[in-house]
Design an enzyme around this catalytic site. Structure first.
Site: not given
Ligand code: BG6
Length: 496
Positions: A182, A186, A244, A349
């Protein structure tokens, strides 16, 4: 232009991802007129719901998690008419006739043959069984309009990822398979391509001659959020780095694509993964650090340690933090370290990337000014801040030649307003309906990424960490990670 008529079957239809992300994304696409004129969404799950109760549950998720919480009135009613719930046991082959019947009925009702999309948002152990049963349905041999979307985790290690690829490829062709990461959906991640390849300014400097090192941070303040069962068998390296972070690193390190063709971009990215140095086991401790959070405090509240979370072994050796120093062994990046780190329950974050440039070759300014001198940096903030900043030296106004580091900032929100950005899943779901696989992982990419992390995973699995837990909540991770980067004369960059 809207995508062609589509039916989306969501396996895991009563699950959390659908509730928090997929349904809000589909609904936002609907609000923006991106859904096909004719579409149907069928949630598939074992829990029992009638259509009304199922729609209510999705609405609840939308009200809690959609970026456009307040816009249900009027439109929700229209949208929800397209949503159905199919209660079925995905392991029971006979139950799959419900899917074929559903497709047939829609085909008759609409008078067109629609895209049929199977979205697998289920526990990894269920994936092979579902893929196999879907594969034997006649409609899956339609390479053009039947697609399967596979959520992460894609395998647990190289071997299982390879087996899953083999299984999927024995049932579907590669063009039909959409492996989700995912992060690639973004906006700010996609903008990396624009920044690098639509500007003449940065690319000439984007190499070992001018860049000293690169940092990628993806820190989270959340802990497990009730996902102990999954996370305990995963850990930070599998959960965030294998997918990611390595994908972001590919976009930073790849060569310029010749076109926007899905395979062209994916070829250039996989070259990076193949060039990442594979550590021998004796080098792991110098180049990778793992951490696990202890009990402690966050914002004046007591916070449990990882080992006290639900679903976690009280002796758990699972890492909730990982930092790795990678090298990309090719002409462009020889000798430039890429420091990456990610962790749960950290101070902030923030996902960002910083390229730190080399010192100017000669420093002609008065020696006093050297104290405030800082090397140039380009920082790209992916989330929650969405900006790009360049740090450079300026002369402080006055009669002497004193220098200050200053910043030039481009901020997405200021430029486009703060409701400009579709969520990652909106972009990705639209791409699936349109049949564009550019932002999805190809089989070889997933396996190449596993090859990068396997030596670390294997070494960590063979040695029980003696110092766990080793970082408190609300911190920047274990001291060993600071020491790893300090050995090279650098420090982690924590943005304010
Ligand atoms: C997910 C993980 O793929 O990505 C999670 O399994 C993580 O543990 C998340 O919190 C983070 O995604 P984002 O979009 O919030 O950075």
């Amino acid at each position: 232009k809207r995508p062609p008529a589509s039916i989306i079957f969501i396996f895991g239809g009563s699950g959390d991802l659908n509730y928090r992300k997929l349904s809000p994304a589909l609904y936002n696409l609907f609000l923006d007129n991106y859904m096909p004129e004719k579409f149907a969404i069928a949630g598939i799950g074992r829990s029992s719901y009638d259509n009304g109760a199922y729609r209510d549950r999705l609405l609840d998720g939308i009200q809690k998690f959609s970026r456009r919480k307040g816009e249900q009135n009027g439109h929700w009613n229209d949208f929800s008419q397209h949503v159905t719930y199919l209660q079925m046991d995905a392991e029971d082959r006979a139950a799959y006739s419900a899917i074929t019947d559903f497709v047939k009925a829609k085909e008759e009702e609409w008078g067109v043959h629609p895209n049929v999309i199977f979205y697998l948002s289920v526990a990894p152990q269920l994936m092979p069984a579902i893929a196999q049963k879907l594969g034997s349905l006649n409609l899956c041999s339609d390479k053009h309009s039947t697609r399967i979307v596979v959520e992460k985790p894609f395998g647990h290690d190289l071997q299982s990822a390879h087996e899953l690829n083999e299984l999927l490829l024995s049932m579907f062709s590669e063009e039909q398979i959409y492996r989700i990461d995912h992060y690639l959906g973004k906006e700010t991640v996609q903008n990396l391509i624009a920044l690098r390849f639509a500007n003449a300014l940065f690319e000439p400097l984007w190499n070992r001659n001018y860049i000293d090192h690169i940092q990628i941070t993806a820190s989270e303040t959340v802990g497990l959020e009730g996902r102990g069962g999954y996370y305990e068998n995963s850990g930070a390296l599998r959960d965030m780095v294998q997918n990611h972070i390595l994908q972001v690193m590919c976009l930073i390190a790849m060569e310029a694509p010749v076109s926007f063709d899905a395979n062209e971009i994916r070829n250039k990215k996989v070259d990076v993964l193949n060039a990442i140095r594979k550590f021998t086991k004796d080098k792991i401790h110098e180049n990778a650090v793992r951490g696990q959070y202890s009990a402690g405090w966050r914002k004046g509240q007591e916070a449990p340690g990882y080992r006290e979370e639900k679903g976690v072994d009280p002796q758990s050796a699972t890492e909730t933090y990982a930092a790795v120093k990678f090298y990309v062994d090719n002409w462009r990046w020889q000798g430039v370290p890429f420091y990456v780190r990610t962790g749960k329950n950290m101070h902030q974050k923030a996902t960002n990337i910083t390229l730190q440039f080399r010192q100017p070759p000669h420093y002609a300014f008065p020696t006093e000014s050297a104290e405030t001198f800082r090397p140039n940096r380009l920082t790209i903030s992916i989330q929650p801040e969405m900006d790009i900043r360049i740090r450079f030296q300026a002369k402080r106004p006055g009669q002497s030649m004193e220098l200050d580091p200053v910043e030039m900032v481009f901020n997405f929100d200021r430029q486009y307003g703060d409701d400009h950005a579709p969520e990652a899943y909106e972009t990705l779901l639209l791409d699936v309906m349109e049949g564009d696989a550019t932002l999805f992982m190809r089989a070889d990419q997933v396996e190449a990424a596993w090859k990068v992390v396997m030596p670390i995973l294997e070494t960590w699995a063979s040695r029980t960490p003696v110092d766990f837990p080793n970082y408190p909540p609300d911190s920047w991770g274990p001291e060993d990670a600071d020491a790893m980067i300090a050995r090279d004369g650098h420090a982690w960059i924590n943005l304010p």
